[in-house]
Design an enzyme around this catalytic site. Structure first.
Site, PDB file in Angstrom:
ATOM      1  N   SER A  62      25.549  78.551  50.637  1.00  0.00           N
ATOM      2  CA  SER A  62      25.568  77.724  51.851  1.00  0.00           C
ATOM      3  C   SER A  62      26.896  76.999  52.062  1.00  0.00           C
ATOM      4  O   SER A  62      26.922  75.886  52.600  1.00  0.00           O
ATOM      5  CB  SER A  62      24.392  76.733  51.856  1.00  0.00           C
ATOM      6  OG  SER A  62      23.169  77.435  51.837  1.00  0.00           O
ATOM      7  N   GLU A 110      21.087  88.286  44.327  1.00  0.00           N
ATOM      8  CA  GLU A 110      20.166  89.157  45.074  1.00  0.00           C
ATOM      9  C   GLU A 110      20.014  90.504  44.366  1.00  0.00           C
ATOM     10  O   GLU A 110      18.946  91.117  44.421  1.00  0.00           O
ATOM     11  CB  GLU A 110      20.666  89.318  46.520  1.00  0.00           C
ATOM     12  CG  GLU A 110      20.394  88.037  47.321  1.00  0.00           C
ATOM     13  CD  GLU A 110      21.346  87.761  48.474  1.00  0.00           C
ATOM     14  OE1 GLU A 110      22.093  88.667  48.879  1.00  0.00           O
ATOM     15  OE2 GLU A 110      21.348  86.613  48.958  1.00  0.00           O
ATOM     16  N   ASN A 115      31.100  87.657  51.936  1.00  0.00           N
ATOM     17  CA  ASN A 115      30.107  88.656  51.516  1.00  0.00           C
ATOM     18  C   ASN A 115      29.191  88.921  52.707  1.00  0.00           C
ATOM     19  O   ASN A 115      28.351  88.090  53.037  1.00  0.00           O
ATOM     20  CB  ASN A 115      29.328  88.088  50.315  1.00  0.00           C
ATOM     21  CG  ASN A 115      28.158  88.964  49.922  1.00  0.00           C
ATOM     22  OD1 ASN A 115      28.033  90.109  50.363  1.00  0.00           O
ATOM     23  ND2 ASN A 115      27.288  88.422  49.081  1.00  0.00           N
ATOM     24  N   TRP A 116      29.389  90.059  53.343  1.00  0.00           N
ATOM     25  CA  TRP A 116      28.630  90.341  54.571  1.00  0.00           C
ATOM     26  C   TRP A 116      27.191  90.759  54.295  1.00  0.00           C
ATOM     27  O   TRP A 116      26.387  90.855  55.202  1.00  0.00           O
ATOM     28  CB  TRP A 116      29.324  91.450  55.374  1.00  0.00           C
ATOM     29  CG  TRP A 116      30.664  91.063  55.935  1.00  0.00           C
ATOM     30  CD1 TRP A 116      31.324  89.876  55.784  1.00  0.00           C
ATOM     31  CD2 TRP A 116      31.506  91.885  56.761  1.00  0.00           C
ATOM     32  NE1 TRP A 116      32.521  89.910  56.452  1.00  0.00           N
ATOM     33  CE2 TRP A 116      32.668  91.136  57.063  1.00  0.00           C
ATOM     34  CE3 TRP A 116      31.409  93.179  57.261  1.00  0.00           C
ATOM     35  CZ2 TRP A 116      33.699  91.634  57.851  1.00  0.00           C
ATOM     36  CZ3 TRP A 116      32.438  93.687  58.037  1.00  0.00           C
ATOM     37  CH2 TRP A 116      33.564  92.915  58.337  1.00  0.00           C
ATOM     38  N   LYS A 117      26.893  91.071  53.046  1.00  0.00           N
ATOM     39  CA  LYS A 117      25.535  91.537  52.680  1.00  0.00           C
ATOM     40  C   LYS A 117      25.134  92.723  53.561  1.00  0.00           C
ATOM     41  O   LYS A 117      25.994  93.508  53.963  1.00  0.00           O
ATOM     42  CB  LYS A 117      24.531  90.380  52.734  1.00  0.00           C
ATOM     43  CG  LYS A 117      25.031  89.159  51.949  1.00  0.00           C
ATOM     44  CD  LYS A 117      23.985  88.125  51.697  1.00  0.00           C
ATOM     45  CE  LYS A 117      24.613  86.969  50.920  1.00  0.00           C
ATOM     46  NZ  LYS A 117      23.658  85.967  50.524  1.00  0.00           N
ATOM     47  N   GLY A 144      21.872  80.955  51.005  1.00  0.00           N
ATOM     48  CA  GLY A 144      21.159  81.249  52.249  1.00  0.00           C
ATOM     49  C   GLY A 144      20.130  80.206  52.638  1.00  0.00           C
ATOM     50  O   GLY A 144      19.298  80.439  53.505  1.00  0.00           O
ATOM     51  N   GLY A 167      28.616  83.695  52.287  1.00  0.00           N
ATOM     52  CA  GLY A 167      27.721  84.688  52.872  1.00  0.00           C
ATOM     53  C   GLY A 167      27.653  84.518  54.379  1.00  0.00           C
ATOM     54  O   GLY A 167      28.546  84.933  55.122  1.00  0.00           O
ATOM     55  N   GLY A 168      26.572  83.871  54.847  1.00  0.00           N
ATOM     56  CA  GLY A 168      26.302  83.748  56.282  1.00  0.00           C
ATOM     57  C   GLY A 168      27.491  83.302  57.117  1.00  0.00           C
ATOM     58  O   GLY A 168      27.766  83.868  58.183  1.00  0.00           O
ATOM     59  N   GLU A 192      27.185  80.551  41.780  1.00  0.00           N
ATOM     60  CA  GLU A 192      26.304  80.558  42.949  1.00  0.00           C
ATOM     61  C   GLU A 192      24.890  80.160  42.526  1.00  0.00           C
ATOM     62  O   GLU A 192      24.095  81.025  42.122  1.00  0.00           O
ATOM     63  CB  GLU A 192      26.262  81.965  43.563  1.00  0.00           C
ATOM     64  CG  GLU A 192      27.583  82.411  44.127  1.00  0.00           C
ATOM     65  CD  GLU A 192      27.367  83.387  45.284  1.00  0.00           C
ATOM     66  OE1 GLU A 192      27.863  83.109  46.373  1.00  0.00           O
ATOM     67  OE2 GLU A 192      26.672  84.400  45.089  1.00  0.00           O
ATOM     68  N   HIS A 227      25.503  89.702  41.641  1.00  0.00           N
ATOM     69  CA  HIS A 227      25.010  88.768  42.656  1.00  0.00           C
ATOM     70  C   HIS A 227      23.518  88.512  42.421  1.00  0.00           C
ATOM     71  O   HIS A 227      22.780  89.415  42.034  1.00  0.00           O
ATOM     72  CB  HIS A 227      25.238  89.347  44.059  1.00  0.00           C
ATOM     73  CG  HIS A 227      24.987  88.333  45.135  1.00  0.00           C
ATOM     74  ND1 HIS A 227      23.717  87.970  45.521  1.00  0.00           N
ATOM     75  CD2 HIS A 227      25.835  87.575  45.866  1.00  0.00           C
ATOM     76  CE1 HIS A 227      23.799  87.033  46.460  1.00  0.00           C
ATOM     77  NE2 HIS A 227      25.083  86.777  46.691  1.00  0.00           N
TER      78      HIS A 227
HETATM   79  P1  PGA Z   1      25.382  82.063  51.722  1.00  0.00           P
HETATM   80  O1  PGA Z   1      25.504  83.259  50.656  1.00  0.00           O
HETATM   81  O2  PGA Z   1      26.785  81.557  51.954  1.00  0.00           O
HETATM   82  O3  PGA Z   1      24.777  82.708  52.953  1.00  0.00           O
HETATM   83  O4  PGA Z   1      24.504  81.026  51.111  1.00  0.00           O
HETATM   84  C1  PGA Z   1      26.432  83.203  49.600  1.00  0.00           C
HETATM   85  C2  PGA Z   1      26.311  84.435  48.767  1.00  0.00           C
HETATM   86  O5  PGA Z   1      25.192  84.928  48.572  1.00  0.00           O
HETATM   87  O6  PGA Z   1      27.313  84.991  48.265  1.00  0.00           O
END
Ligand code: PGA
Length: 252
Positions: free
Chosen positions: A212, A97, A9-11, A173, A233-234, A167, A95
């Protein structure tokens, strides 16, 4: 046994050039693992078309990070599931966010799932509790409620196109991942909810862990039987790190 699914997930990250380079590197890692694992990436909306051209004819699947809850009309800034179906094969929905910054309720999440499935897209439904909810002892209740409402009246042919990503909000994050034990326990709770929704067909739905996840802990999560993959994500923005997580899924 379900084939492991590793999703990046590149956000809201990457320039167009960076997106192209990252997609090319990820195609390579995906093709190398194609017999053992399924890999997808979710670039920002404007990069879906250029990135899907790079992935065309390869094993790498392209997904959106969100889709609209309605089909068309006066919804400035929204992108419908039908539009997305022309350039990608699945979408994340719910998600945390989106839930936090855009006030998406479980009912909105449910409507988005209906639209996405109706448009022929696969869906990765994201669920998870906050730290306050976990400390209060009701993490499992929250996740079960999110799942129940999101899957209300979902069609019976959904399981083959649905995954659920656990999640925990506090792990996203933060560098503070859940333990494999936490993930495994919640995956069992989710599996119970899927069984209630789909009966025997529940075994077609994959359960992912996200929050994470990185190249150091990927094997731990993939090693617990109830977790079928990762939502990353990251770490998905770092080609070597993501490639080694994909590699870990071949041995999970
Ligand atoms: P993260 O994000 O791996 O940077 O914690 C995961 C996500 O939000 O899908």
């Amino acid at each position: 046994m379900r084939k492991p699914l590793i999703i990046g997930n590149w956000k809201m990250n990457t320039s167009l050039d960076e997106a192209r380079a990252l997609a090319e590197a990820t195609v390579q890692a995906s093709d190398d693992a194609a017999n053992a694992a399924e890999v997808g990436i979710c670039p920002p909306f404007p990069w879906l078309v250029p990135v899907s051209r790079i992935a065309d004819g390869t094993s790498l699947r392209i997904g959106a990070q969100d889709c609209a809850a309605t089909t068309n009309g006066a919804f400035t800034g929204d992108v419908s599931a039908d539009m997305l179906a022309s350039c990608c094969s699945f979408t994340l929905i719910g998600h945390s966010e989106r839930r936090a910054h855009h006030h998406e309720t479980d009912e909105v999440v449910r409507d988005k799932i209906h639209n996405a499935l109706g448009a022929g897209l696969g869906v990765i439904l994201c669920v998870g509790e906050t730290m306050q909810q976990r400390e209060g002892g009701y993490a499992a209740d929250i996740v079960t409620k999110q799942l129940d409402i999101a899957l209300d009246r979902v069609p019976n042919d959904a399981p083959g196109r649905l995954s659920v990503a656990y999640e925990p909000v506090w792990a996203i994050g933060t560098g503070n991942a859940a333990t494999a034990q936490d993930a495994s326990e919640m995956a069992l709770t989710i599996r119970r909810g899927l069984t209630a929704a789909f009966g025997n067909l529940n075994d077609r739905v994959r359960i992912l862990y996200g929050g994470s996840a990185n190249d150091t802990n990927a094997a731990d999560f993939l090693g617990v039987g109830e977790v079928d993959g990762l939502l990353v994500g990251g770490a998905s923005l770092k080609p070597e790190v993501f490639a080694s997580m994909i590699e870990a899924s071949r041995h999970g």
